[in-house]
Motif scaffolding. Structure first.
Motif, PDB file in Angstrom:
ATOM      1  N   ARG A 276       5.809   4.094   8.843  1.00  0.00           N
ATOM      2  CA  ARG A 276       4.624   3.857   8.015  1.00  0.00           C
ATOM      3  C   ARG A 276       3.855   2.627   8.478  1.00  0.00           C
ATOM      4  O   ARG A 276       2.638   2.533   8.286  1.00  0.00           O
ATOM      5  CB  ARG A 276       5.031   3.709   6.546  1.00  0.00           C
ATOM      6  CG  ARG A 276       5.539   4.997   5.924  1.00  0.00           C
ATOM      7  CD  ARG A 276       5.941   4.810   4.463  1.00  0.00           C
ATOM      8  NE  ARG A 276       6.461   6.043   3.901  1.00  0.00           N
ATOM      9  CZ  ARG A 276       5.717   7.053   3.464  1.00  0.00           C
ATOM     10  NH1 ARG A 276       4.397   6.961   3.509  1.00  0.00           N
ATOM     11  NH2 ARG A 276       6.278   8.142   2.971  1.00  0.00           N
ATOM     12  N   ALA A 281      -1.129   2.774  12.860  1.00  0.00           N
ATOM     13  CA  ALA A 281      -0.903   4.075  12.219  1.00  0.00           C
ATOM     14  C   ALA A 281      -1.848   4.302  11.045  1.00  0.00           C
ATOM     15  O   ALA A 281      -2.061   3.421  10.211  1.00  0.00           O
ATOM     16  CB  ALA A 281       0.538   4.177  11.734  1.00  0.00           C
ATOM     17  N   PHE A 284       1.351   9.246   8.363  1.00  0.00           N
ATOM     18  CA  PHE A 284       2.807   9.342   8.370  1.00  0.00           C
ATOM     19  C   PHE A 284       3.126  10.817   8.509  1.00  0.00           C
ATOM     20  O   PHE A 284       2.782  11.625   7.646  1.00  0.00           O
ATOM     21  CB  PHE A 284       3.391   8.775   7.072  1.00  0.00           C
ATOM     22  CG  PHE A 284       4.887   8.945   6.950  1.00  0.00           C
ATOM     23  CD1 PHE A 284       5.746   8.047   7.554  1.00  0.00           C
ATOM     24  CD2 PHE A 284       5.426   9.998   6.230  1.00  0.00           C
ATOM     25  CE1 PHE A 284       7.126   8.191   7.444  1.00  0.00           C
ATOM     26  CE2 PHE A 284       6.804  10.158   6.113  1.00  0.00           C
ATOM     27  CZ  PHE A 284       7.647   9.253   6.718  1.00  0.00           C
ATOM     28  N   THR A 393       3.939   8.982  13.914  1.00  0.00           N
ATOM     29  CA  THR A 393       2.597   8.570  13.511  1.00  0.00           C
ATOM     30  C   THR A 393       1.565   9.218  14.418  1.00  0.00           C
ATOM     31  O   THR A 393       1.895   9.877  15.398  1.00  0.00           O
ATOM     32  CB  THR A 393       2.434   7.042  13.649  1.00  0.00           C
ATOM     33  OG1 THR A 393       2.511   6.706  15.042  1.00  0.00           O
ATOM     34  CG2 THR A 393       3.519   6.288  12.892  1.00  0.00           C
TER      35      THR A 393
END
Length: 408
Positions: A276, A281, A284, A393
């Motif tokens: 996460r 990113a 997720f 990701t």
């Protein structure tokens, strides 16, 4: 950028463990970059480490010391800002000097200190800065130091990753708490960048090692940000025995099962937290592969998808480019794969079957499925009963920026 709010629940102290987080000025003046963990006498400690052939000096020394002290170290010493990797014989000497300096201050054997490092590869470790910060660290040791330590071990992380679980078994209460760091150079292939876990359950060293290896395989070995295995990966599990139970020495039994379940849940929570907070990113992504002949071929498909730059950039753009998924599945190396049996889903939307786009699929469905922060890519191979899940990701502009600027 990170996915989810990242709020941490209360972190529970583990009897027999104290932590301190201080500033040594290793890379940036004033940054708290040195973490010390003190373990009560009699604590058992095990670890899993990187499989990268260019493993860092602290990995080599920590392994040696862990064996020399029969799995019962007194201190774990962690610095950020410098990986002490790619540093050859001088790097080994530097890691040993840090251990020896702490040992001299505390009256323990040097082999009772396990060193760990994370940060820039190829730079000499500023040993004197670390040594000068040790007295402050010893003064600041406290049982409730987990949150500060979780922040202290961060590098490109944007937020700390830590979690606690408590459980009751056979008339006693137990606790397990852990922290981890890592946001890039993540395909652990053992454990993770750095992770430290502790419980007050009394467990024999061989069983503790088996429990950690299993938990790491099901959690940290199921994540990838960029497919790169770090030189410094280490995951350590400490059992202090402070709960007062008779030591768990064999598999089976209520306490063994309760600890195993809690440890695996903790590792999955931390591993997902790393994903996460992956560098840059914005998604997720869960890649779930079902219906394989064995688990390994399910993992091969899942990691081929998760490592594909074309898939990862499509995820960043929220583009349901399902042809990239088919291409990844097809090059995963499965023998005698019948593509006509393969089903591909995005968040339960069937997008491909019978080797082509599903007759029921509409582009607007794919666009809607790709829009959320959390996405499930599900592959049905229909060639067996095994399954595997990997977490990853997308690739964003920020991932390139973060890594382009890392040394500057």
């Amino acid at each position: 950028m990170a996915v989810g709010n990242g709020a941490l629940a209360a972190l529970l102290p583990v009897p027999g463990v104290r932590l301190a987080t201080v500033s040594a000025g290793i890379k940036k003046p004033g940054r708290k970059d040195l973490v010390l963990m003190e373990l009560a006498p009699g604590s058992h400690c095990v670890g899993v480490f990187t499989r990268n052939a260019f493993c860092a000096a602290p990995v080599i020394v920590a392994r040696e010391h862990l064996a020399d002290c029969s799995g019962r170290p007194a201190y774990l010493l962690v610095n950020t800002g410098n990986a002490n990797a790619g540093t050859g014989a001088p790097g080994l000497a530097d890691a040993r000097r840090c251990s020896a300096a702490l040992a001299e201050l505390t009256g323990v054997e040097a082999e009772s200190v396990l060193p760990f490092s994370t940060g820039v590869i190829g730079e000499p470790l500023p040993v004197q800065k670390i040594i000068e910060a040790l007295p402050n660290a010893l003064t600041d040791l406290q049982a409730d130091g987990w949150l500060a330590a979780a922040s202290g071990i961060m590098t490109t992380d944007t937020r700390p990753k830590a979690h606690s679980l408590s459980f009751h078994c056979e008339g006693r209460d137990y606790v397990i708490t852990g922290m981890a760091k890592g946001a890039g150079m993540i395909r652990p292939n053992m454990a993770t960048m750095l992770a430290y876990l502790a419980t007050d359950v009394a467990v024999s060293t061989p069983l503790l090692q088996a429990l950690l290896s299993e938990a790491a395989e099901l959690s940290f070995n199921r994540i990838t940000i960029d497919g790169d295995t770090s030189t410094n990966d280490a995951c350590v599990l400490v059992a202090t025995g402070a709960a007062g139970n008779d030591p768990v020495t064999g598999a089976g039994g209520a306490l063994y099962n309760a600890l195993r379940e809690a440890l695996q849940a903790l590792c999955v929570e931390l591993a997902q937290g790393l994903v996460r907070d992956g560098e840059g990113a914005s998604k997720f992504v869960t890649v779930q592969v079902n219906g394989g002949r064995n688990e390994q071929e399910c993992l091969d498909v899942a990691f081929t998808i998760a490592h594909s730059p074309l898939v990862k950039t499509a995820l960043f753009a929220s583009d349901p480019n399902w042809g990239r998924l088919l291409a990844a599945i097809g090059r995963a190396g499965l023998p005698e794969l019948d593509v006509r049996l393969v089903g591909v889903y995005l968040n339960d939307v069937l997008i491909a079957e019978h080797g082509c786009r599903a007759a029921s699929y509409r582009e607007e469905q794919g666009v809607a499925a790709m829009a959320p922060e959390e996405i499930v890519i599900r592959i049905e191979l229909q060639r067996g009963a095994q399954q595997a899940t990997v977490w990853t990701t997308d690739f964003s502009y920020d991932y390139v920026r973060i890594n382009a600027e890392y040394r500057t």
